[in-house]
Design a protein around this motif. Structure first.
Motif, PDB file in Angstrom:
ATOM      1  N   VAL A 180       0.827  -1.141   0.306  1.00 56.17           N
ATOM      2  CA  VAL A 180       0.098   0.123  -0.126  1.00 56.17           C
ATOM      3  C   VAL A 180       0.559   1.259   0.425  1.00 56.17           C
ATOM      4  CG1 VAL A 180      -1.787   1.309   1.317  1.00 56.17           C
ATOM      5  CG2 VAL A 180      -2.007  -1.041   1.139  1.00 56.17           C
ATOM      6  N   VAL A 237      -3.551  -1.777  -6.387  1.00 59.00           N
ATOM      7  CA  VAL A 237      -4.044  -0.984  -5.297  1.00 59.00           C
ATOM      8  C   VAL A 237      -4.088   0.553  -6.047  1.00 59.00           C
ATOM      9  CG1 VAL A 237      -3.220  -0.264  -3.174  1.00 59.00           C
ATOM     10  CG2 VAL A 237      -3.326  -2.624  -3.935  1.00 59.00           C
ATOM     11  N   ALA A 273      -4.260   6.082   3.013  1.00 61.38           N
ATOM     12  CA  ALA A 273      -3.465   5.298   2.913  1.00 61.38           C
ATOM     13  C   ALA A 273      -2.904   5.538   4.249  1.00 61.38           C
ATOM     14  CB  ALA A 273      -2.401   5.448   2.448  1.00 61.38           C
TER      15      ALA A 273
END
Length: 501
Positions: free
Chosen positions: A110, A361, A378
């Motif tokens: 991520v 992602v 995030a």
């Protein structure tokens, strides 16, 4: 290049020797992460802490220091490049151990996804300075998640190719970028403190002046994320002559990060008001440069941020792919993660897969139209996950050395009480925020201010980890779930660090 490895050397020792290439990359990783956090994180922290951002960083440092002491104590007993993945597995059980390794991998994915968008945004800012504001009818808006992501994915591919084919050159480049970034950052922050028009106040260092418990809790999670990266030194502890060297390096890196972050926070607040700082978001560092200096000097902070973003991508993809290789070696992940390139000797397949997953992602995050909002989402998600695996590692320390309770107050404090309290602080912080997220919204919406959405992402991290652990235990029948330790007999020596005798 590392020294030649004798053919008679045990596979486990060979793996430890061959991982020496990670040394420079891992150390640079913690440093470049600090630069990126300053560049994009100060505005996010100000959103919750206001003028108490320096105080928030100091408060967040306290449990992180306890976690660092836990890492140091575990490291002296069992130097292992798997760090929390191995320590938690042996002390608390294979399931929490696997979950620790899994969430580290997912958090890094991520991180790479949103950092690629940040990198694209910085490149677009450079393009704007050169007078290029549109291309083929598309506005090159650095605040657009979609456009920034497309440009950032190109940068991610370039970084991946470098990681596969030129690890040592990449490591040397890391240090060059690091010196440039820090020199620019220190000069401009000092300049801001000296010439800023916002009056300094000692209240900036008062955590009790933060508006609410919710703002404090949310800000603490964000601050934990900002500190994230100091533990990179512990992933190379098997390559040091003395295990205490890695522990000392990690603690020094953490203290240096504290000083740099607080210094930068005060500098930003001397130059900008709250609304101004929040509004600039990830462009706050470049905005600071424009406020303080004319061109071309005003572009130096932007150049430093771009170097930092590239270096952060590079220094994340390499150890992440190697961490997946280690888990694949233990048969907790598939064997495809252990495939070694015949020419370059790197875990090329894993590196490319990490890049591909991060790219996917990043594309999914395009549904959040503004880059500032994507970053906030995030950071919130990674902050909770980092709190989880830091907490598990500290708890592992307290459990493993619980016998120190009978060895005197100093040993009990250092080995059990401080790690245990640090773990409880992070777990309590995560539980409070989970409750807040679950009760703050009455419907689901994919936006950073929706509680269910904020809870969904870290929840998916943990849920997918449990599913992956179940597959590893009952389908792959990994010996890790019997011993909680790696399968050294199956260690893969990377030929890229071999050379003819």
């Amino acid at each position: 290049m590392a020294a030649a490895i004798p053919e008679t050397e045990p596979p486990a020792t060979a793996m430890r020797r061959t991982l020496g290439v990670r040394d420079g990359v891992a150390i640079a990783a913690s440093s470049t992460a600090a630069t990126t956090s300053i560049g994009i994180g100060m505005g996010v922290l100000a959103l919750y802490a206001g003028r108490q951002t320096p105080a928030l960083l100091i408060v967040a440092f306290l449990p992180i220091l306890g976690i660092a002491l836990s890492y140091a104590r575990l490291n002296r007993t069992e130097p292992h490049c798997g760090s929390g993945y191995t320590w938690v597995g042996r002390s608390l059980g294979a399931w929490p151990g696997f979950l620790t390794g899994w969430v580290v991998l997912v958090a890094n994915v991520v991180f790479m996804a949103y950092t690629s968008a940040v990198t694209g945004s910085v490149i677009l800012q450079f393009a704007g300075k050169l007078g290029l504001h549109s291309l083929l009818g598309v506005a090159l808006d650095p605040g657009s998640t979609g456009v920034s992501t497309v440009v950032g994915l190109v940068a991610l591919v370039v970084v991946t190719v470098t990681a596969v084919t030129g690890v040592r050159s990449a490591t040397r480049l890391q240090w060059v970028l690091l010196v440039f970034e820090y020199a620019v950052l220190l000069v401009f922050c000092t300049w801001a403190i000296v010439s800023g028009d916002q009056p300094f106040s000692w209240d900036w260092l008062d955590p009790f002046a933060i508006g609410s418990v919710r703002s404090l809790a949310q800000g603490l999670v964000l601050a934990v994320f900002v500190f994230w990266g100091w533990d990179a030194a512990f992933t190379v502890n098997e390559e040091t002559k003395n295990a205490s060297d890695a522990a000392r390096g990690g603690l020094i890196a953490l203290l240096a990060m504290l000083g740099l972050l607080v210094f930068a926070a005060i500098a930003f607040q001397r130059a900008m008001g709250d609304e101004e700082l929040v509004a600039q978001g990830p462009q706050a560092l470049t905005y600071l440069g424009a406020r303080l200096a004319p061109e071309p000097w005003a572009s130096l902070p932007l150049a430093a941020l771009m170097c930092s973003a590239f270096a952060s991508l590079q220094s994340t993809v390499i150890p992440t792919a190697r961490g997946a290789l280690a888990m694949g070696r233990d048969q907790t992940l598939g064997r495809r993660w252990t495939r070694i390139h015949p020419r370059y000797g790197s875990p090329a397949a894993g590196t490319v897969m990490i890049m591909a997953i991060s790219a996917a992602v990043a594309v999914l995050a395009v549904g959040i139209p503004k880059l500032n909002l994507m970053i906030l989402t995030a950071v919130n998600s990674i902050g909770l996950i980092v709190s989880l695996y830091y907490g598990l590692t500290a708890l592992a320390c307290a459990v493993r050395f619980r016998g120190a309770l009978r060895e005197g107050p100093l040993a009990a404090l250092r080995c059990v009480l401080v790690p245990g309290l640090s773990a409880l602080a992070l777990f309590g912080l995560g539980a409070y925020l989970a409750y807040r997220y679950a009760t703050m919204s009455d419907h689901f919406q994919a936006t950073p201010d929706n509680g269910w959405f904020q809870l969904l992402i870290p929840g998916l991290f943990v849920l997918t980890g449990l599913v992956a652990a179940a597959v590893a235990k009952w389908r792959r029948r990994s010996p890790y779930f019997t011993t909680g330790r790696g399968t050294d007999a199956d260690t893969i020596a990377l030929p890229m660090d071999r050379r003819p005798a």
